[in-house]
Structure formats: structure tokens, C-alpha cells
Design an enzyme around this catalytic site. Structure first.
Site, PDB file in Angstrom:
ATOM      1  CB  CYS A 359     -21.830  33.521  -7.933  1.00  0.00           C
ATOM      2  SG  CYS A 359     -20.602  32.320  -7.331  1.00  0.00           S
ATOM      3  CG  HIS A 463     -19.266  35.189 -11.762  1.00  0.00           C
ATOM      4  ND1 HIS A 463     -19.776  36.186 -10.960  1.00  0.00           N
ATOM      5  CD2 HIS A 463     -18.835  34.206 -10.927  1.00  0.00           C
ATOM      6  CE1 HIS A 463     -19.665  35.816  -9.690  1.00  0.00           C
ATOM      7  NE2 HIS A 463     -19.104  34.629  -9.642  1.00  0.00           N
TER       8      HIS A 463
END
Length: 508
Positions: A359, A463
Site C-alpha cells: 500500500c 493488505h
């Protein structure tokens, strides 16, 4: 149905509230009760994507994307087809209660962006107006948003397990604190007050907290819990008895230190001790790193030496480096450069050693960060992937299904692997138009690229990768214990160490 509320308060942050609340959720669920967790306000950059309930009186649309989020249950469409985010602690507590996590369980989430600013998430969505409002002024407004969710959960369940925040006895904040005793009074909760005895001063913490509360709030405290005790519990005497004589509240549990319980740390607290031996994985610990809970499975692997790095010396000898998520990518990138970690990371990549960005870490690996809406900041990237990221106004929140391919070297075992995950980010990343393209290494269920690689450098928006058995088998030949095993262990632990009858007695 009107629930009985059981609330876990703490003498400090990090005393063990999240851990104990999770254990209580599974304990009561195992008794055949319908249980829901609740925390009025959580301050954490550890967040999960969950469903938003449809408003009362409306009919939910047919279920659409049922992608699994980590090891959790299938998720359907949210409010008006949107997803929301809550703190990771309430996500795990919901799973422990055998419930689908949703935004009412943590109606207010504060995500720190710098020392004096936080992003305010209300019922799963960013509220820009409240984000810009002074703290004391917005507190009352937030309670008006959090209170209805509490009453809805109380009406729908047998038990609501409530987690407090920090300490309930912060006298400078007491008048505006709606997360602790105002919530306790609203729910008429039976409260446990937990302290971390390993830090020292436990009896003073318990006595001081009790005495600083008004009498009508003290009356809700039904028991003290001494957490993380090491040694012979008989040596505590006559402390608990003296404390009860002073306050009228008994010590109902002494919980021995248990480091390997398997539950991730929460509220931005993490154990930065080195774990395991073998493959050396270093995670760069910048100031606003986020979603640290996703690395808990790595801590459980005996053949992995996991460490956290804040200096170039702490990266020396690492086999892998991981750049985790960040709530302030440009600022954390500037910090990384100030510590000269950028040079150490570049040398690691030049040596063809595995480097993973997740991310915000993916965004750092690219050529540049563009911020036309002044959300995060403009900055040059590390230049290790030919990518450009632009921050958009709307935050992307989505569970996702992943397909890996085109990877080489250490990452090649992931080729063909399918896994779940979740996305939480403002940035949108594309290939740099003037540079040779990176390999698209990860695609989501729509076939869209959300991960790229070049050599041993891999960046991915998803994630939760290390929470996936398919990923852990491919990379390490191992699987982490299932979450149900972890939750069952927590419930058995408190059942063993609480005085007989106390836990069910809190419901009477």
C-alpha cells in the site's frame, strides 16, 4: 432482546483491553449467547474494511461481491453499496464473537496523520467536516453519532462487550470523554478494570483510577484484573486484599504473561522485539506506519527472524525488507530519507534481495507522489519501480481477491497463487508513461493491476497477504494457526484464570 453490557476499562493504553475484550467475546459466544463488540471511538492506524449495515426499514440489495477479507467471513454490499472501515481490534472481536464485522461496532475511528491532526472516520466513512473541527468541539458531535449504534447493538444481542480507550480517569478530558464512563453509564455496563502489572505500579494505577472517578461511576467497576503477571501469584498478597479494603472492589483475575497468544497488537502498540531465527525479515518502522496487525503471522513462524528497523544499521544483513502501509506517505518518505534508510533500501534492491512494499510502501517505491488535493503531499519516490501515484479525494475501500503471476526469484512461488486481501488507500497508481513498464504481478477479481514487480522489488496494494494460508504455504511452506484456534485459546485462558463464576456473574 436487551443485552447485558460488559465493559473492559484500562488504567493505561496498552494495558490489555483489546486482548481481554476479544477473549470475552469468544467466551460468551461459546455459552450460546449472541454477542457483539463495541468501542465508541478507536484511535488507530490499524483498520479493516467491513460492511455498513443497511438503514432500518430498508431492504438490502442482493449480495454482490462475497470476497473473503483475510480469514474472516464473506462480506456483502454495504450502505448504498459502499464499504467502510473500523479499527482492527473490533474486527477481530467480531470474529471472536462469531459475527460479521460491521461499522456500528466501532462507529468512530480516528486515524492519526501527524502529532496534531487525525482523520475522522464516522460509521465507516471519512467525515471531512469533523476532521477539520477542534477536538473538544467535535467530541459532543461524535457522541451523537456513536450513541445510536450502541443502543442498536444492545437491542439486537444478548451481550455487548465494550472496550474503553486509554484510561477513564484522565481528569483533564473527563467532561468530554464519551468513550469510557459515559458509554459505561449509557449501557449500565459491568466494568472490569485491567492493568499491566509487568510495567510496575499496578496497585497504585488501580487505586488512583478508581479514586479519580466520581462515586456513581466507581459503582460500575465490578473487578480488577492484573494482566501480564510473571512469577508466583501468591507473592501478590496482601495487595489485592488491601486494595479491596480501600475500594470495595475485588481482584477477580491474575493473568500470567502470555506472549504467544496469536492476537495482533492494537492501538498503534507493537512489540518491536526480535522474534525467531532463520530468514531475516526487517520491517521499516516509520512514524505513521499502518496496518501492523497483518504481520502477526510472521511473528509466529519459528524459521523467520522478524525485526523492526528505524536505522540503516538495523537493515544490515536483512534477507527481506518490507515497507508497510503508511497514513502519511510523503511525511514518512521524508523521515525515511532523513534517517538515510533510502540509501540502505536502494543498496538492498541493487543486491537483488527481496523488497516488498504494501500500500503506502508500494507508493514509496515508485517514481513520484502527486497530490493535487493536498491530502498527503507531493514527493519524489524511491525510484525502484517505474510507477506514479496520484492521491484522489475519495478513499478506495474494498475487499479483494488476488491472482499472482509474472514473478521471479524469491517471489516466484507466488505465481498462480490466489488469495484474499483488502485495500484502503487514497492513491491511484499507474505505470510511468516514459519508462519501461514494470511487470503486472498482482491483479484483483476484476482483472485490474494492483501489484507490480521489477526484479526482486514487489509492490502490492492489498493488505493481509500474510494472513492467507495460500501465501504462507507458497513463501514459507507453513500455515499460521487459524483465528478460531486463537480465539478458542483466549477464551480457555480467561476461563482458567478468572475466579469461578465471575464471568457469568457479570451478566446478572
Amino acid at each position: 432482546m436487551t443485552a447485558k453490557a460488559v465493559m473492559v476499562l484500562g488504567t493505561t493504553s496498552g494495558a490489555g483491553k483489546s486482548w481481554l475484550a476479544t477473549a470475552l467475546c469468544r467466551y460468551y459466544a461459546d455459552k450460546g449467547l449472541k454477542v457483539a463488540p463495541y468501542k465508541a471511538q478507536n484511535m488507530s492506524n490499524n483498520a479493516r474494511v467491513v460492511m455498513c449495515p443497511w438503514p432500518a426499514g430498508t431492504q438490502a440489495a442482493p449480495r454482490g461481491d462475497t470476497a473473503s477479507l483475510g480469514s474472516g467471513p464473506a462480506l456483502g454490499p454495504g450502505l448504498y453499496g459502499k464499504m467502510g472501515e473500523i479499527g482492527s481490534a473490533q474486527y477481530f472481536q467480531a470474529l471472536a464473537a462469531r459475527r460479521t464485522p460491521e461499522v456500528r461496532m466501532n462507529p468512530v475511528l480516528l486515524k492519526p496523520e501527524k502529532d496534531t491532526a487525525t482523520q475522522v472516520i464516522v460509521l465507516g466513512e471519512v467525515d471531512s467536516e469533523l476532521t477539520d473541527m477542534p477536538w473538544r468541539e467535535r467530541s459532543e458531535k461524535l457522541w451523537l453519532r456513536a450513541r445510536p449504534a450502541l443502543h442498536e447493538l444492545l437491542a439486537e444481542n444478548d451481550v455487548v462487550v465494550i472496550e474503553g480507550a486509554g484510561s477513564p480517569a484522565e481528569i483533564n478530558l473527563h467532561s468530554s470523554d464519551y468513550v469510557n464512563m459515559r458509554t459505561a453509564l449509557e449501557a449500565n455496563a459491568a466494568c472490569l478494570l485491567v492493568t499491566d502489572i509487568d510495567r510496575g505500579g499496578a496497585f497504585a494505577h488501580l487505586f488512583g483510577t478508581h479514586q479519580l472517578l466520581p462515586a456513581h461511576e466507581r459503582a460500575l467497576i465490578k473487578g480488577y484484573v492484573l494482566n501480564r503477571f510473571r512469577g508466583d501469584a501468591a507473592l501478590l498478597a496482601p495487595g489485592p486484599e488491601q486494595l479491596q479494603a480501600l475500594t470495595g472492589v475485588p481482584t477477580v483475575a491474575v493473568l500470567p504473561m502470555w506472549r504467544g497468544h496469536g492476537l495482533p497488537e492494537e492501538d498503534g502498540v507493537f512489540d518491536d522485539s526480535v522474534t525467531g531465527t532463520g530468514l531475516r525479515i526487517a520491517i521499516v518502522a516509520y512514524p505513521r506506519m499502518s496496518n501492523l496487525d497483518e504481520f502477526q503471522p510472521l511473528r509466529s513462524l519459528p524459521n523467520v527472524r522478524l525485526s523492526w528497523a528505524r536505522t540503516p544499521a538495523q537493515l544490515e544483513g536483512a534477507d527481506w525488507i518490507i515497507l508497510p502501509g503508511s497514513k502519511a506517505v510523503a511525511a514518512d518518505l521524508a523521515w525515511l530519507r532523513a534517517q538515510k534508510l533510502d540509501l540502505a533500501i536502494a543498496q538492498h534492491a541493487a543486491a537483488a534481495r527481496p523488497l516488498l512494499g504494501i500500500c503506502g510502501g508500494l507508493q514509496m517505491l515508485g517514481e513520484s507522489l502527486l497530490d493535487p488535493y493536498q491530502l498527503d503531499g507531493n514527493a519524489p519516490g524511491l525510484g525502484l519501480l517505474p510507477l506514479v501515484t496520484q492521491f484522489e479525494r475519495d478513499k478506495l475501500l474494498s475487499p479483494c481477491r488476488l491472482q499472482f503471476g509474472g514473478l521471479t526469484g524469491a517471489w516466484s512461488p507466488l505465481n498462480g497463487v490466489q488469495a484474499g486481501g483488502y485495500e484502503i488507500h487514497h492513491g491511484r497508481t499507474v505505470q510511468h508513461p516514459a519508462m519501461a513498464a514494470a511487470t503486472v504481478a498482482v491483479r484483483n477479481q476484476q482483472g485490474e493491476p494492483i501489484g507490480w514487480s521489477q526484479g526482486q522489488v514487489l509492490g502490492c496494494y492489498a493488505h493481509g497477504l500474510f494472513e492467507q494460508d495460500s501465501v504462507m504455504r507458497a513463501l514459507f511452506g507453513a500455515e499460521q494457526p487459524g483465528l478460531d484456534t486463537v480465539f478458542d485459546g483466549l477464551a480457555a485462558y480467561i476461563d482458567k484464570h478468572f475466579q469461578p463464576g465471575v464471568l457469568m456473574g457479570l451478566l446478572t
